[in-house]
Design a protein around this motif. Structure first.
Motif, short mmCIF file in Angstrom:
data_model
loop_
_atom_site.label_atom_id
_atom_site.label_comp_id
_atom_site.label_asym_id
_atom_site.label_seq_id
_atom_site.Cartn_x
_atom_site.Cartn_y
_atom_site.Cartn_z
N TYR A 14 0.83 -1.19 0.00
CA TYR A 14 0.00 0.00 0.00
C TYR A 14 0.86 1.25 0.00
CZ TYR A 14 -3.49 -3.42 1.18
OH TYR A 14 -4.29 -4.51 1.15
N ILE A 15 0.40 2.27 -0.69
CA ILE A 15 1.12 3.53 -0.69
C ILE A 15 0.21 4.60 -0.08
CG2 ILE A 15 2.63 2.94 -2.59
CD1 ILE A 15 0.91 4.59 -4.44
N THR A 16 0.81 5.57 0.54
CA THR A 16 0.06 6.62 1.21
C THR A 16 -0.40 7.68 0.22
OG1 THR A 16 2.04 7.93 1.64
CG2 THR A 16 1.45 6.27 3.29
N ASP A 17 -1.33 8.51 0.68
CA ASP A 17 -1.78 9.64 -0.15
C ASP A 17 -0.62 10.56 -0.47
OD1 ASP A 17 -4.37 8.70 -0.11
OD2 ASP A 17 -5.01 9.99 1.54
N GLU A 18 0.29 10.71 0.46
CA GLU A 18 1.46 11.57 0.24
C GLU A 18 2.32 11.03 -0.90
OE1 GLU A 18 5.41 13.17 2.59
OE2 GLU A 18 3.81 12.21 3.73
N THR B 31 10.36 2.10 -2.59
CA THR B 31 10.64 3.50 -2.30
C THR B 31 9.81 4.36 -3.25
OG1 THR B 31 12.51 3.55 -3.83
CG2 THR B 31 13.01 3.03 -1.54
N SER B 32 9.59 5.59 -2.86
CA SER B 32 8.76 6.46 -3.70
C SER B 32 9.37 6.64 -5.08
CB SER B 32 8.55 7.81 -3.02
OG SER B 32 9.78 8.47 -2.83
N ARG B 33 10.68 6.61 -5.19
CA ARG B 33 11.35 6.78 -6.47
C ARG B 33 11.08 5.62 -7.43
NH1 ARG B 33 11.69 11.12 -8.72
NH2 ARG B 33 13.61 12.23 -8.79
N ASN B 34 10.75 4.45 -6.89
CA ASN B 34 10.53 3.27 -7.72
C ASN B 34 9.07 3.15 -8.17
OD1 ASN B 34 11.41 0.94 -9.08
ND2 ASN B 34 10.89 -0.36 -7.36
N PHE B 35 8.18 3.98 -7.64
CA PHE B 35 6.78 3.93 -8.05
C PHE B 35 6.55 4.80 -9.27
CE2 PHE B 35 5.95 2.30 -3.83
CZ PHE B 35 4.92 1.42 -4.06
N GLU B 36 5.59 4.37 -10.09
CA GLU B 36 5.17 5.17 -11.23
C GLU B 36 3.66 5.06 -11.37
OE1 GLU B 36 7.07 3.67 -14.74
OE2 GLU B 36 6.12 1.73 -14.60
N ALA B 37 3.07 6.06 -11.98
CA ALA B 37 1.63 6.09 -12.22
C ALA B 37 1.39 5.79 -13.70
CB ALA B 37 1.06 7.46 -11.86
N LEU B 38 0.43 4.92 -13.94
CA LEU B 38 0.13 4.48 -15.31
C LEU B 38 -1.36 4.57 -15.58
CD1 LEU B 38 2.27 1.23 -15.20
CD2 LEU B 38 2.83 3.27 -16.53
N THR C 198 -6.48 10.41 -14.58
CA THR C 198 -7.64 10.80 -13.79
C THR C 198 -7.61 10.06 -12.47
OG1 THR C 198 -8.99 9.07 -14.78
CG2 THR C 198 -9.02 11.20 -15.87
N ALA C 199 -8.24 10.64 -11.47
CA ALA C 199 -8.19 10.09 -10.12
C ALA C 199 -8.71 8.66 -10.04
CB ALA C 199 -8.96 11.00 -9.17
N GLY C 200 -9.78 8.36 -10.73
CA GLY C 200 -10.40 7.05 -10.61
C GLY C 200 -9.76 5.94 -11.42
N SER C 201 -8.88 6.28 -12.34
CA SER C 201 -8.36 5.22 -13.21
C SER C 201 -6.83 5.16 -13.25
CB SER C 201 -8.89 5.43 -14.63
OG SER C 201 -8.39 6.64 -15.16
N THR C 202 -6.17 5.72 -12.26
CA THR C 202 -4.72 5.70 -12.23
C THR C 202 -4.23 4.46 -11.49
OG1 THR C 202 -4.64 8.10 -12.26
CG2 THR C 202 -2.66 6.97 -11.52
N HIS C 203 -3.29 3.76 -12.08
CA HIS C 203 -2.68 2.59 -11.46
C HIS C 203 -1.27 2.95 -11.02
CE1 HIS C 203 -5.72 -0.36 -12.85
NE2 HIS C 203 -5.89 0.55 -13.80
N PHE C 204 -0.89 2.52 -9.84
CA PHE C 204 0.45 2.76 -9.33
C PHE C 204 1.18 1.44 -9.29
CE2 PHE C 204 -1.95 6.33 -7.98
CZ PHE C 204 -1.07 7.39 -8.12
#
Length: 96
Positions: free
Chosen positions: A23-27, A67-74, A48-54
């Motif tokens: 799980y990732i935080t809102d931050e 780590t936060s650096r290894n996450f991406e939004a798709l 968009t908020a409802g369809s973003t995958h992390f």
């Protein structure tokens, strides 16, 4: 606490923090979206908020870290394609 070397190298403390579990935080969500200018890391489409995958750029099983650096939004399309490529890669590796 940073030693100063990290700051000189352009490394921020939040980039080094381990994020426990899946799980990732809102931050972290905000950090990733801001870093990507609310665009998909795969195709640069607006997110968009409802369809973003992390997802992790480099999966933990391949040596990646939480780590936060290894996450991406798709976007959903790029996430689906990425998951398909990872499944194929691991299936090929298992068959060798």
């Amino acid at each position: 606490m940073t030693t100063g070397r990290e700051e000189q190298a352009g490394i921020h403390l939040e980039d080094m923090l381990i994020i426990p579990g899946a799980y990732i935080t809102d931050e972290i969500v905000r950090t990733v979206l801001e870093r990507q200018c609310n665009r998909c890391a795969g195709c640069n489409a607006p997110l968009t908020a409802g369809s973003t995958h992390f997802d992790l750029r480099q999966p933990v099983i391949c040596g990646g870290s939480h780590t936060s650096r290894n996450f991406e939004a798709l976007c959903p399309f790029c996430h689906q394609n990425r998951m398909r490529r990872i499944r194929v890669r691991f299936a090929d590796h298992r068959n060798k």
